[in-house]
Design a protein around this motif. Sequence first.
Motif, PDB file in Angstrom:
ATOM      1  N   LYS A 133      24.452  95.111  15.691  1.00 28.84           N
ATOM      2  CA  LYS A 133      23.177  94.392  14.978  1.00 28.84           C
ATOM      3  C   LYS A 133      23.290  93.775  14.182  1.00 28.84           C
ATOM      4  O   LYS A 133      22.940  92.135  14.159  1.00 28.84           O
ATOM      5  N   LYS A 136      25.559  91.113  14.258  1.00 29.85           N
ATOM      6  CA  LYS A 136      25.628  89.835  15.139  1.00 29.85           C
ATOM      7  C   LYS A 136      26.326  89.257  16.026  1.00 29.85           C
ATOM      8  O   LYS A 136      26.482  88.406  16.902  1.00 29.85           O
ATOM      9  N   TYR A 213      28.538  81.277  11.245  1.00 28.87           N
ATOM     10  CA  TYR A 213      27.594  81.544  10.819  1.00 28.87           C
ATOM     11  C   TYR A 213      28.775  81.349   9.033  1.00 28.87           C
ATOM     12  O   TYR A 213      28.357  82.318   8.166  1.00 28.87           O
TER      13      TYR A 213
END
Length: 443
Positions: A133, A136, A213
């Motif tokens: 998590k 990501k 990202y």
Amino acid sequence: MSYPAIVGFIMMLVIIWILIKQKTSTIFAFTVIPIIAAVILGKGPQDIGNYLTKGFAMTIPVSLIMLFSLPYFMLMADTGLFNGIVRRILKRISLTPIVLTVLTLIVSIIVGFDVSITSIYLIAIPLFLPFYKRLKMDPMILMFISTLGVIDTFDVPWSARMLRSASLLHGVNNGTMVIFQRMLPAQALFTVILFVIAIWLGIKEQKRLKKEYGESFIKEATGKGNIEDIKDDPELGRPNLFWTNVVLTLLVIAALCFLTAVPTYYVFALGLVIALAINYPDLKQQNKVLKKYAASLFPVMPAILLSGVVVGVMQFSGMMKAMVQTLVAIIPASMGPWVYIIVAIFAVPLMFLFTNDTWYYVLLPIVISLMNEYHVSPIVVIATLFFNMGAMLTPIAQPQIYLGIDLTHGAVTFDRYAKYAFLPIWGLSIVLLVLGLLTGSFR
């Protein structure tokens, strides 16, 4: 094709279709459809009751394991055990997606030596999910790599699969080791391939993350400055008991590995009551957390238990034996010497029609008997058909799949998992078959 075989194939296809398309609940599919199939076969209440009793006898132990193991690891999560591990790891290593996928496989394989699929999912997924998590990364990769760890430890000599297989080798001493040694060359190469896959998945995710990202994301996501963001539950967190909980969990795992005469569910039950007493000595707080964990047991635990209805009806009504005979009869006589290879090629999709017991105790004896006519030894047939990897795609064969999915807290669903993992696992099954043929393990 016989009438019981037709009914059996239709029943299994309907159940799989319902599970993948999510047309109704899993417990409905497991509870109602097999009974309808049994009635269509002309079975009466006494026969059906007998099938249910025998089927539940196979799934009750797994259900009991989940009844105690899932609350145990949820309690450990609430105390901050996994958060504490995450914080300590982030202080010492740079956790890139590649490192994470490899670590996932290593831990899954190590835990798998206790031959409990439940343990692999219960330990690997809660431990690594916070990392996935934070970076990501897709939790599906965590579920998939954990499953690869399960498959890689199928053949430890003390596993249930190995014991089932050894029982088919009549007059052979220490049959489990004989089979293990036979498969070892192919298995060693296969393990290397699994690590290559884990690295490749890590590289693939790292490229995606950098693209979505930016270059600095991974460094920022795992940097020491973000360690403080990993906070424990203000009410249930017990950071002062971190090492106590670590020792307790290690003792539970050690008991699973070495005290094999003690039922697994009792080991988890004992661990749970001790963990409750240490972390939450107040009885009201114990009852509060247990009520909280109870919600996570439904509907997963009933689904695991009720898969016994499918197993019982298939295995003890004669349905499965008729299905196997039909499948074997489809193969042309001219291809007789290669029947076991053909079955191995299609082993993964075939497992959607089987349970583990029917694979080893119904299909294998028939194929062994047939291959005797062509002077192919039973050990070769058993080694070739041992890795029924398709079992890790269907909750009818391995209901623990639901447990692994549930531990991702909604990030993974069964239909998505089945679609994601089907072709890769089938491909790996064929790769292992080729390795076995090349090394001589399967010929």
